[in-house]
Design a protein around this motif. Sequence first.
Motif, mmCIF file in Angstrom:
data_model
loop_
_atom_site.group_PDB
_atom_site.id
_atom_site.type_symbol
_atom_site.label_atom_id
_atom_site.label_comp_id
_atom_site.label_asym_id
_atom_site.label_seq_id
_atom_site.Cartn_x
_atom_site.Cartn_y
_atom_site.Cartn_z
ATOM 1 N N VAL A 1 10.258 -57.976 -31.447
ATOM 2 C CA VAL A 1 11.044 -57.928 -30.212
ATOM 3 C C VAL A 1 10.760 -56.625 -29.475
ATOM 4 O O VAL A 1 10.607 -56.603 -28.250
ATOM 5 N N GLY A 2 10.669 -55.529 -30.230
ATOM 6 C CA GLY A 2 10.327 -54.248 -29.624
ATOM 7 C C GLY A 2 8.962 -54.279 -28.957
ATOM 8 O O GLY A 2 8.769 -53.714 -27.868
ATOM 9 N N ASP A 3 8.012 -54.959 -29.574
ATOM 10 C CA ASP A 3 6.677 -55.094 -28.981
ATOM 11 C C ASP A 3 6.741 -55.841 -27.651
ATOM 12 O O ASP A 3 6.061 -55.483 -26.686
ATOM 13 N N TYR A 4 7.533 -56.893 -27.603
ATOM 14 C CA TYR A 4 7.645 -57.659 -26.364
ATOM 15 C C TYR A 4 8.330 -56.836 -25.270
ATOM 16 O O TYR A 4 7.966 -56.940 -24.095
ATOM 17 N N ALA A 5 9.302 -56.010 -25.649
ATOM 18 C CA ALA A 5 9.926 -55.122 -24.667
ATOM 19 C C ALA A 5 8.901 -54.127 -24.121
ATOM 20 O O ALA A 5 8.876 -53.826 -22.923
ATOM 21 N N LYS A 6 8.046 -53.642 -25.004
ATOM 22 C CA LYS A 6 6.970 -52.738 -24.576
ATOM 23 C C LYS A 6 6.035 -53.448 -23.600
ATOM 24 O O LYS A 6 5.586 -52.863 -22.616
ATOM 25 N N MET B 1 17.403 -49.433 -36.102
ATOM 26 C CA MET B 1 16.276 -50.140 -35.491
ATOM 27 C C MET B 1 16.783 -51.136 -34.443
ATOM 28 O O MET B 1 16.242 -51.224 -33.330
ATOM 29 N N GLY B 2 17.841 -51.870 -34.787
ATOM 30 C CA GLY B 2 18.418 -52.828 -33.852
ATOM 31 C C GLY B 2 18.925 -52.169 -32.592
ATOM 32 O O GLY B 2 18.748 -52.701 -31.488
ATOM 33 N N GLY B 3 19.544 -51.007 -32.738
ATOM 34 C CA GLY B 3 20.036 -50.275 -31.571
ATOM 35 C C GLY B 3 18.900 -49.851 -30.653
ATOM 36 O O GLY B 3 19.007 -49.958 -29.424
ATOM 37 N N LEU B 4 17.803 -49.389 -31.240
ATOM 38 C CA LEU B 4 16.634 -49.001 -30.444
ATOM 39 C C LEU B 4 16.029 -50.202 -29.717
ATOM 40 O O LEU B 4 15.597 -50.095 -28.571
ATOM 41 N N VAL B 5 16.017 -51.348 -30.391
ATOM 42 C CA VAL B 5 15.454 -52.547 -29.779
ATOM 43 C C VAL B 5 16.338 -53.027 -28.627
ATOM 44 O O VAL B 5 15.832 -53.414 -27.565
ATOM 45 N N GLU B 6 17.651 -53.012 -28.825
ATOM 46 C CA GLU B 6 18.566 -53.391 -27.746
ATOM 47 C C GLU B 6 18.348 -52.498 -26.522
ATOM 48 O O GLU B 6 18.311 -52.982 -25.383
ATOM 49 N N THR B 7 18.215 -51.202 -26.759
ATOM 50 C CA THR B 7 17.977 -50.261 -25.663
ATOM 51 C C THR B 7 16.639 -50.547 -24.981
ATOM 52 O O THR B 7 16.533 -50.489 -23.749
ATOM 53 N N ALA B 8 15.636 -50.869 -25.782
ATOM 54 C CA ALA B 8 14.304 -51.171 -25.228
ATOM 55 C C ALA B 8 14.366 -52.383 -24.302
ATOM 56 O O ALA B 8 13.767 -52.380 -23.216
ATOM 57 N N SER C 1 17.003 -53.564 -22.659
ATOM 58 C CA SER C 1 17.773 -53.200 -21.472
ATOM 59 C C SER C 1 16.968 -52.308 -20.531
ATOM 60 O O SER C 1 16.905 -52.553 -19.318
ATOM 61 N N ASP C 2 16.334 -51.285 -21.090
ATOM 62 C CA ASP C 2 15.590 -50.332 -20.259
ATOM 63 C C ASP C 2 14.336 -50.963 -19.651
ATOM 64 O O ASP C 2 13.977 -50.670 -18.505
ATOM 65 N N ALA C 3 13.682 -51.835 -20.402
ATOM 66 C CA ALA C 3 12.472 -52.475 -19.884
ATOM 67 C C ALA C 3 12.793 -53.379 -18.704
ATOM 68 O O ALA C 3 12.084 -53.368 -17.689
ATOM 69 N N SER C 4 13.868 -54.152 -18.810
ATOM 70 C CA SER C 4 14.237 -55.042 -17.698
ATOM 71 C C SER C 4 14.756 -54.246 -16.508
ATOM 72 O O SER C 4 14.485 -54.586 -15.352
ATOM 73 N N SER D 1 20.775 -61.928 -21.784
ATOM 74 C CA SER D 1 21.190 -62.985 -22.712
ATOM 75 C C SER D 1 20.573 -62.767 -24.091
ATOM 76 O O SER D 1 21.246 -62.912 -25.120
ATOM 77 N N VAL D 2 19.301 -62.395 -24.104
ATOM 78 C CA VAL D 2 18.625 -62.138 -25.378
ATOM 79 C C VAL D 2 19.226 -60.909 -26.066
ATOM 80 O O VAL D 2 19.413 -60.896 -27.294
ATOM 81 N N SER D 3 19.552 -59.893 -25.280
ATOM 82 C CA SER D 3 20.138 -58.679 -25.842
ATOM 83 C C SER D 3 21.488 -58.965 -26.504
ATOM 84 O O SER D 3 21.783 -58.453 -27.596
ATOM 85 N N VAL D 4 22.302 -59.789 -25.870
ATOM 86 C CA VAL D 4 23.599 -60.167 -26.451
ATOM 87 C C VAL D 4 23.388 -60.985 -27.721
ATOM 88 O O VAL D 4 24.092 -60.800 -28.725
ATOM 89 N N MET D 5 22.413 -61.890 -27.683
ATOM 90 C CA MET D 5 22.078 -62.661 -28.889
ATOM 91 C C MET D 5 21.697 -61.733 -30.044
ATOM 92 O O MET D 5 22.118 -61.935 -31.187
#
Length: 239
Positions: free
Chosen positions: A99-104, A25-32, A34-37, A132-136
């Motif tokens: 976090v995933g919702d906010y990326a969406k 789940m964390g990996g998917l959120v990190e990708t989300a 990165s991809d969203a930005s 910065s948030v992704s690294v956190m």
Amino acid sequence: MQDTSHIASAFDRDLHSIQALIMKMGGLVETAISDASKALDMRDTELAEIVRKNDKLIDELEEQVSAEVARVIAMRAPTAGDLRTVLSVMKISANLERVGDYAKNLAKRTSVLSEMPVVAGSGGSIRRMSSSVSVMLKDALDAYIQRDAVLAEDVRQRDAEVDQMYNALFREFLTHMMEDPRNITACMHLHFIAKNIERMGDHVTSIAEQVIYLVTGEFPDEDREKQDKTPYSMAPNED
């Protein structure tokens, strides 16, 4: 009489399985994130749509974690320490889902902003903030796996930097709007995006606090002062 070693072994296997779901789940959120930005910066509406669709996978994993936690509690009757671990996992998964919702939400704005004039410097600033948030988030998840309360506290303190970046962006957008009224609509969308990234940082901070609680049995004593001094009313939540 129950075989306690067998129960403990079964609990460990269950916990390992749940932790694997958390890391996926964390990996998917990190990708989300990165991809969203990236989609926003490049005005890539196709990538933005992928982010939106993949949010369903994150939601499904959270539901799976919740179901596994409920099963473990019902079947294993975990002790106080083990119960703390299981409940922390559930709260971490809930924060990841947010976090995933906010990326969406970031991805939703891409198609709108792609039709508007570019606000100078905004794309790079947004990407730095989201990075910065992704690294956190990566460090918070590492802290969870390693049971590293020191690293978790470092993540917690770093949220102040995200708040400061948000404040700087807020002032920058105000300047653009005052200098040219044609920037107002785009800057309002960009402010919404920056606020969503700032909120991502808050949820990552909550994950770090869960790790501290998991390791020490106590939540951090000192309240971390929020550095966000801007009006919340300008960026309403969106689901």
